[in-house]
Structures are given as C-alpha cells and as structure tokens.
Design an enzyme around this catalytic site. Structure first.
Site, PDB file in Angstrom:
ATOM      1  N   ASP A 129     -10.331  -4.411  -4.723  1.00 48.37           N
ATOM      2  CA  ASP A 129      -9.774  -3.396  -3.811  1.00 48.37           C
ATOM      3  C   ASP A 129     -10.554  -2.080  -3.931  1.00 48.37           C
ATOM      4  O   ASP A 129     -10.572  -1.467  -4.997  1.00 48.37           O
ATOM      5  CB  ASP A 129      -8.286  -3.175  -4.169  1.00 48.37           C
ATOM      6  CG  ASP A 129      -7.566  -2.334  -3.138  1.00 48.37           C
ATOM      7  OD1 ASP A 129      -8.238  -1.560  -2.423  1.00 48.37           O
ATOM      8  OD2 ASP A 129      -6.334  -2.447  -3.054  1.00 48.37           O
ATOM      9  N   HIS A 144      -8.316  -4.741  -0.285  1.00 45.88           N
ATOM     10  CA  HIS A 144      -7.022  -4.097  -0.043  1.00 45.88           C
ATOM     11  C   HIS A 144      -6.114  -4.980   0.822  1.00 45.88           C
ATOM     12  O   HIS A 144      -4.901  -4.824   0.813  1.00 45.88           O
ATOM     13  CB  HIS A 144      -7.255  -2.733   0.634  1.00 45.88           C
ATOM     14  CG  HIS A 144      -6.084  -1.803   0.504  1.00 45.88           C
ATOM     15  ND1 HIS A 144      -5.572  -1.408  -0.716  1.00 45.88           N
ATOM     16  CD2 HIS A 144      -5.321  -1.190   1.434  1.00 45.88           C
ATOM     17  CE1 HIS A 144      -4.543  -0.590  -0.524  1.00 45.88           C
ATOM     18  NE2 HIS A 144      -4.368  -0.446   0.772  1.00 45.88           N
ATOM     19  N   SER A 158       0.833  -1.203   0.000  1.00 52.46           N
ATOM     20  CA  SER A 158       0.000   0.000   0.000  1.00 52.46           C
ATOM     21  C   SER A 158       0.875   1.264   0.000  1.00 52.46           C
ATOM     22  O   SER A 158       1.612   1.470  -0.961  1.00 52.46           O
ATOM     23  CB  SER A 158      -0.952  -0.077   1.203  1.00 52.46           C
ATOM     24  OG  SER A 158      -1.930   0.913   1.143  1.00 52.46           O
TER      25      SER A 158
HETATM   26  C1  MLT Z   1      -1.366   6.006  -0.125  1.00 54.26           C
HETATM   27  O1  MLT Z   1      -1.735   6.987   0.491  1.00 54.26           O
HETATM   28  O2  MLT Z   1      -0.181   5.716  -0.331  1.00 54.26           O
HETATM   29  C2  MLT Z   1      -2.446   5.134  -0.658  1.00 54.26           C
HETATM   30  O3  MLT Z   1      -3.669   5.778  -0.601  1.00 54.26           O
HETATM   31  C3  MLT Z   1      -2.492   3.830   0.051  1.00 54.26           C
HETATM   32  C4  MLT Z   1      -2.759   4.003   1.514  1.00 54.26           C
HETATM   33  O4  MLT Z   1      -1.852   4.295   2.258  1.00 54.26           O
HETATM   34  O5  MLT Z   1      -3.910   3.808   1.931  1.00 54.26           O
END
Ligand code: MLT
Length: 204
Positions: A154, A185, A104
């Site tokens: 996701d 996710h 992520s």
């Molecule tokens: C981010 O902010 O890098 C993406 O939205 C993934 C997350 O951290 O949720």
C-alpha cells in the site's frame, strides 16, 4: 438524523448490525455489497461522511494525505457515535451488537470510535487503517474484537502504521487479528473472505 444514510433491516431477530464506513470520495451506497459479502443476514447502517474535500465526502478533515485535523476528528467521532445511538433507537437495533466495517478513511474513523467512544461498537473490521489519533487515556477494549487488514504494497498506508494501530489496540486489551493482503490500497478478494470467516468465528 444528521447523516445521509442507508438502513437495511434484517429478517432475522437478534442479529448484528454492520456500520459501513466508506473511503474518501465514497457514498452510503459503496460498501453495501461488501457488507453483504461479509454477512448475508446482518442489518446494515451506512452513512455518508459529511466533510467535503474538493467535493469528495469524508468522515473528518485532513490537512494533507495522512495528516489529520485532530480537533475535527474528535468532533466527527462524537457526532458519528451519537448518530449510531440515535439510529439504534429509531430502527430498533441492538446497540450491543454493532460491527463497524471501514475502508481507508472509514477505517480510520472506526478506529477513532474504538479509541474514544468504544461503547457503540462490539467489533470492527478495518481495511487499510492508520493510527487516527493517540487518546489521552488508553481505553478498555477487552470486550472488543478487531480485524485489521493491511495491503503489503500500500503506497498510502505504510505497513508500520497498520502495525502501530494493532499495537495500540493490543495495549488496550482488544482481541486483535492482523491480516496482510498482497495488494496496494485497493481491496483484494482474499481479505474479504478472511473477514467473513473471522466474523462468523467471533459471532459464535
Ligand atoms: C485518510 O485521510 O483517512 C487516509 O489518508 C486514507 C484516505 O482517505 O485516503
């Protein structure tokens, strides 16, 4: 060194080092087990992101979900790449054999390192990544292998985002393998097994 981090040395010589990059709200401890599932013998370098969002550590600032502060992202990308270089001297690991494993937000900064500072990574496993930024010049990633794993349901990372990132890497001549897990996710078991098999295949 600039980052709170874990370093776990390897008992084996000439092995790879995994750079573990957690998601929003994670710490330097979160991905150790995942790293071990993907490679038992590698050394591990696992920093904690320095940007706090309501107390939750991240690797760079965002303006809203999926909307990134690109200036901060560029600064944080350099800062993290410099940290990896410094760590390789301090802990004597080979900078030519560093594999990022990011989840992520951690996958997004790993993608940014590949696009802006590719010299510190030889390969990367990116779980749930997005396009972090479009670089001014397309890098030469012809020596990099990249495993991209998306969740087909996701709600945070749309499928097209993951595909756009894979296309950007392909345009940069990287060897890209895209895997789709039947999940949201959260990480699934099969993609971890696939990532392990992929890494052992490209390491031969
Ligand atoms: C981010 O902010 O890098 C993406 O939205 C993934 C997350 O951290 O949720």
């Amino acid at each position: 060194m600039g980052f709170i981090h874990n370093f776990l040395d390897s008992n084996e010589r000439n092995t790879m080092t995994l750079l573990l990059l957690h998601g929003t709200g994670g710490t330097e401890d979160d991905l150790i087990q995942l790293g071990r599932e993907i490679s038992r013998s590698a050394a591990i370098l696992s920093p904690r992101g320095k940007v706090l969002e309501n107390g939750a550590p991240r690797f760079f600032r965002r303006l809203a979900e999926g909307v990134f502060d690109v200036e901060d992202l560029k600064f944080r990308t350099d800062e993290l790449a410099d940290f990896v270089e410094k760590a390789s001297k301090l802990y004597s690991f080979d900078l030519r054999n560093v594999v990022a494993i990011g989840y992520s937000n951690g996958a997004n900064i790993a993608a940014s390192i590949l696009l802006l500072r590719p010299e510190v990574l030889s390969a990367a496993i990116l779980f749930r990544p997005m396009v972090p930024l479009i670089p001014d010049t397309i890098p030469d990633l012809s020596k990099k292998s990249i495993f991209v794993s998306g969740g087909s349901r996701d709600p945070i990372v749309p499928k097209g985002e993951t595909e756009r990132l894979a296309d950007l890497f392909k345009e940069s001549s990287a060897k890209v393998f895209v895997y789709w897990e039947d999940s949201g996710h959260e990480l699934g078991m099969r993609e971890i097994t696939e990532a392990r098999k992929w890494l052992s295949y490209i390491s031969k």
